[in-house]
Every structure is written in structure tokens, then in C-alpha cells.
Design an enzyme around this catalytic site. Structure first.
Site, short mmCIF file in Angstrom:
data_model
loop_
_atom_site.label_atom_id
_atom_site.label_comp_id
_atom_site.label_asym_id
_atom_site.label_seq_id
_atom_site.Cartn_x
_atom_site.Cartn_y
_atom_site.Cartn_z
N LYS A 20 3.36 -9.25 -10.81
CA LYS A 20 3.55 -8.88 -12.22
C LYS A 20 4.91 -8.19 -12.42
O LYS A 20 5.31 -7.93 -13.55
CB LYS A 20 2.47 -7.89 -12.65
CG LYS A 20 1.05 -8.34 -12.39
CD LYS A 20 0.50 -9.02 -13.60
CE LYS A 20 -0.99 -9.26 -13.46
NZ LYS A 20 -1.43 -10.38 -14.27
N SER A 21 5.58 -7.87 -11.32
CA SER A 21 6.81 -7.08 -11.43
C SER A 21 7.90 -7.76 -12.26
O SER A 21 8.55 -7.09 -13.06
CB SER A 21 7.34 -6.74 -10.04
OG SER A 21 6.43 -5.90 -9.38
N LYS A 70 6.02 -5.03 3.75
CA LYS A 70 6.22 -3.59 3.49
C LYS A 70 6.47 -2.76 4.76
O LYS A 70 7.20 -1.79 4.71
CB LYS A 70 5.02 -3.01 2.74
CG LYS A 70 4.97 -3.41 1.27
CD LYS A 70 3.84 -2.68 0.57
CE LYS A 70 3.86 -2.94 -0.92
NZ LYS A 70 2.86 -2.11 -1.62
N ASP A 107 4.69 3.87 -4.01
CA ASP A 107 3.28 3.57 -4.30
C ASP A 107 2.46 4.84 -4.55
O ASP A 107 1.65 4.90 -5.48
CB ASP A 107 2.64 2.77 -3.16
CG ASP A 107 3.07 1.31 -3.17
OD1 ASP A 107 3.39 0.79 -4.25
OD2 ASP A 107 3.07 0.68 -2.09
N ALA A 134 -9.24 2.14 4.03
CA ALA A 134 -8.23 2.75 4.90
C ALA A 134 -7.15 1.73 5.28
O ALA A 134 -6.63 1.74 6.38
CB ALA A 134 -8.89 3.32 6.15
N GLY A 136 -3.48 -0.54 3.93
CA GLY A 136 -2.11 -0.17 3.58
C GLY A 136 -2.03 0.67 2.32
O GLY A 136 -1.29 1.66 2.27
N ARG A 158 -14.98 0.38 6.01
CA ARG A 158 -15.87 -0.51 6.74
C ARG A 158 -15.54 -0.46 8.23
O ARG A 158 -16.40 -0.29 9.08
CB ARG A 158 -15.72 -1.94 6.20
CG ARG A 158 -16.47 -2.98 6.99
CD ARG A 158 -16.26 -4.35 6.44
NE ARG A 158 -14.85 -4.76 6.46
CZ ARG A 158 -14.42 -5.95 6.07
NH1 ARG A 158 -15.27 -6.85 5.62
NH2 ARG A 158 -13.14 -6.25 6.12
N THR A 159 -14.25 -0.60 8.56
CA THR A 159 -13.81 -0.50 9.95
C THR A 159 -13.44 0.97 10.22
O THR A 159 -12.36 1.42 9.85
CB THR A 159 -12.60 -1.41 10.20
OG1 THR A 159 -12.91 -2.72 9.70
CG2 THR A 159 -12.24 -1.50 11.67
N GLY A 245 -6.39 0.67 -12.53
CA GLY A 245 -5.34 0.56 -11.52
C GLY A 245 -4.03 -0.03 -12.00
O GLY A 245 -3.03 0.00 -11.28
P1 ATR Z 1 -4.24 -3.10 1.17
O1 ATR Z 1 -2.81 -3.04 1.57
O2 ATR Z 1 -4.48 -3.67 -0.19
O3 ATR Z 1 -4.94 -1.80 1.36
P2 ATR Z 1 -5.54 -4.07 3.57
O4 ATR Z 1 -4.64 -3.25 4.43
O5 ATR Z 1 -5.87 -5.45 3.97
O6 ATR Z 1 -4.90 -4.21 2.11
O7 ATR Z 1 -6.88 -3.25 3.30
C1 ATR Z 1 -7.95 -3.75 2.55
C2 ATR Z 1 -9.03 -2.69 2.46
O8 ATR Z 1 -10.18 -3.25 1.83
C3 ATR Z 1 -9.51 -2.18 3.82
O9 ATR Z 1 -9.95 -0.84 3.68
C4 ATR Z 1 -10.67 -3.13 4.09
O10 ATR Z 1 -11.61 -2.64 5.02
P3 ATR Z 1 -11.42 -2.99 6.60
O11 ATR Z 1 -10.36 -2.05 7.11
O12 ATR Z 1 -12.74 -2.76 7.21
O13 ATR Z 1 -10.98 -4.44 6.67
C5 ATR Z 1 -11.28 -3.20 2.73
N1 ATR Z 1 -12.14 -4.39 2.60
C6 ATR Z 1 -11.74 -5.67 2.39
N2 ATR Z 1 -12.81 -6.49 2.33
C7 ATR Z 1 -13.90 -5.73 2.52
C8 ATR Z 1 -15.31 -5.97 2.57
N3 ATR Z 1 -15.81 -7.22 2.40
N4 ATR Z 1 -16.15 -4.93 2.78
C9 ATR Z 1 -15.65 -3.68 2.96
N5 ATR Z 1 -14.34 -3.36 2.92
C10 ATR Z 1 -13.47 -4.37 2.70
#
Ligand code: ATR
Length: 277
Positions: A20-21, A70, A107, A134, A136, A158-159, A245
Site C-alpha cells: 500500500k506504500s 528487512k 515499525d 513472536a 518479525g 504458537r512456537t 492496524g
Molecule cells: P511477521 O513478520 O508478520 O510477524 P512471521 O515472522 O512469519 O511474520 O510471524 C507470524 C506470526 O504469526 C508468528 O507469531 C506465528 O507463530 P509461529 O512463530 O508459531 O509460526 C504466527 N502464526 C502464523 N500462523 C499461525 C497459526 N496458524 N497459528 C498460530 N500462530 C500463527
């Protein structure tokens, strides 16, 4: 560079067509009657360094950098701001007249400015903050929240290991909460942030139970497509102050535009409309 050269800027990513920038910067250039152009540039990782190094010679005064560059851009830049170094990633480049490439990360700034504009009564020190995700985006959000003075961040992902990495890096004010327990941390939270991509068009919904949300909490979602996510809608129904957002995207663009084109732009209804078109 001679004085009468028209300043050029743009966004470098891959893919970049969805960005969108360009709409935003073009809107501001028009609004302020400034000479200049802002274009999307689809550049793959293998070509990044070569393209970046050539841009100043072609009249570029700077650029935004987006996914997937990035982090990699930090290796190419000659200098970086403290916040970019801390986050380990940059989204805004300034090509200085002496030839040096300066990297910044706006950001977190965009995140906080959006919160302040959308929830003018928001007080960082009002209580703990719950952060979902958690990745980027979370890194920039966490650095900005700590800098703004939040007393504590409860972080759930999640992770779990990714949340623990952020805790190790950014310190004692962060507590890691199991993803299956994420709903519990909302009970104590004065501020709640979704940094995951859940709830975005084409992604599964955010399934964290929201019944613990405190009336009066400030709730924000980094997802802006749709503008009103189910997460924000539920929070609003529960009496929370909600901030969408889109404003983060607008505010993060302000420092770059100001440096490149010499005018601090306004984030107002017209700017929002420009990116929603
Ligand atoms: P960004 O730069 O937008 O933060 P990213 O680094 O890919 O992109 O992070 C995506 C985030 O969404 C992460 O916190 C990811 O969780 P994981 O670290 O466990 O991958 C979360 N996310 C994406 N899909 C998900 C899902 N189906 N359930 C839970 N968390 C999800």
C-alpha cells in the site's frame, strides 16, 4: 547529485505488488504539491545488494524495505539507528549525500503512534501488556512497548521457542505464556496486541478465548485486512478501546517521507482513504 534532480523513492520487496506504500506516498506528494516519485520494486534476495547500491546513482534518496529483506538489509547498510540494531531489522533507508546507506526501523514508532492516535487516553504504564505472536512484527512491537514504559509484557506464541528467544534478548520485563494458555493472560492486561497473521483474509481466525478481556483495556491488531477483525470486533463488544492496524502502516511511513521529500506528512482521514482505495 544536482539540486534540480527530482527525488525518487520506493519500496523494495518480493512480492511487492500488494504493498500500500506507493498509494500512500503518492497521495502525500500530491497533497503537498512536492516533486518526487515513489515506486514498487520487486527484487529477489540475490539481487538486493546490487540494486540497493545502484539506486542512489539513479537519483533515489531512499527506500522502504519489506518482506523478505528487512533483516538482510542490515548487512548491506553502512549505518543503522539504535532501534534498527536492537530489532535486527530495518524498513526505511536513507541514501546520504556522502554515499552512505543509513538504515532505520520505524515499525515500532508506527505502532506506538497509531495507538496514541487511536486511543488518546492509552497509558503505557497503566498495567501489563499481552502480546500474541513472536515473529518479525512482534520484535518491533515489543521494543517499542518496552521503550514506551510498559511495566510487563506477557508474550505467547504458537512456537514457544520464538517467544523465549525474544525474552532472552529483550529482558526481564517479558514473561512467556504457553499458547494454549494465551486466553488467561488477557485477564491482567491493560493493553492487548495481536501481532500474528491470524484473522487476516485467507488465514485461519485467531482462536484465543477472549472472555478474559478487561473492560477498558486497549486492544489493537496488526492485521488490517479486514480492517475490523473478529478479534477487534469482540473486544469492542466487551467494552475495550480498539485500534485497527491500518494506522501502523501509515505512521511507519512518516519518518521516511519526511527525510526524503522534506515535509512531515499528516496521518489523517485522507491518508487512510488513499490506501483503502
Ligand atoms: P511477521 O513478520 O508478520 O510477524 P512471521 O515472522 O512469519 O511474520 O510471524 C507470524 C506470526 O504469526 C508468528 O507469531 C506465528 O507463530 P509461529 O512463530 O508459531 O509460526 C504466527 N502464526 C502464523 N500462523 C499461525 C497459526 N496458524 N497459528 C498460530 N500462530 C500463527
Amino acid at each position: 547529485m544536482t539540486q534540480d534532480r527530482i527525488p525518487l523513492a520506493g519500496v523494495i520487496g518480493s512480492p511487492v505488488a500488494h504493498s500500500k506504500s506507493p498509494q500512500l506516498h503518492r497521495h502525500w506528494l500530491r497533497q503537498y504539491g512536492l516533486p518526487g516519485y515513489y515506486i514498487p520494486m520487486d527484487v529477489g534476495p540475490d539481487d538486493l545488494r546490487q540494486v540497493i547500491e545502484a539506486l542512489p546513482k539513479a537519483g533515489f534518496v531512499g527506500a522502504n524495505v519489506t518482506v523478505p529483506h528487512k533483516e538482510a538489509i542490515m548487512e548491506i547498510a553502512d549505518l543503522a539507528t539504535d532501534r534498527a540494531t536492537l530489532i535486527g531489522a530495518a524498513n526505511t533507508l536513507i541514501f546520504r549525500p556522502d554515499g552512505k546507506i543509513h538504515a532505520d526501523n520505524t515499525d515500532g514508532y508506527g505502532f506506538i503512534e497509531n495507538l496514541r492516535q487511536g486511543a488518546p487516553d492509552w497509558d503505557a504504564k497503566a498495567g501489563p501488556c499481552a502480546v500474541l505472536g513472536a515473529g518479525g512484527a512482534a520484535r518491533a512491537v515489543i521494543v517499542a512497548l518496552l521503550d514506551a514504559g510498559v511495566p510487563e509484557i506477557m508474550l505467547s506464541n504458537r512456537t514457544r521457542a520464538r517467544a523465549e528467544t525474544l525474552q532472552k534478548e529483550f529482558g526481564t520485563r517479558i514473561t512467556v505464556v504457553e499458547w494454549v494458555q494465551a486466553g488467561n493472560m488477557l485477564e491482567d492486561a491493560a493493553t492487548v496486541v495481536n501481532t500474528t497473521s491470524l484473522g487476516m483474509i485467507g488465514m485461519p481466525p485467531l482462536r484465543v478465548p477472549l472472555d478474559g478481556l478487561q473492560r477498558g483495556a486497549t486492544v489493537t491488531d496488526l492485521v488490517y485486512a479486514p480492517l475490523q477483525t473478529r478479534f477487534l470486533q469482540t473486544a469492542e463488544e466487551m467494552g475495550c478501546t480498539t485500534v485497527d492496524g491500518l494506522g501502523m502502516l501509515l505512521h511507519q511511513a512518516v519518518p521516511g517521507f519526511e527525510r526524503w521529500f522534506g515535509q512531515r506528512p499528516e496521518v489523517d482521514a485522507a491518508a487512510r482513504a488513499a490506501v483503502l482505495r
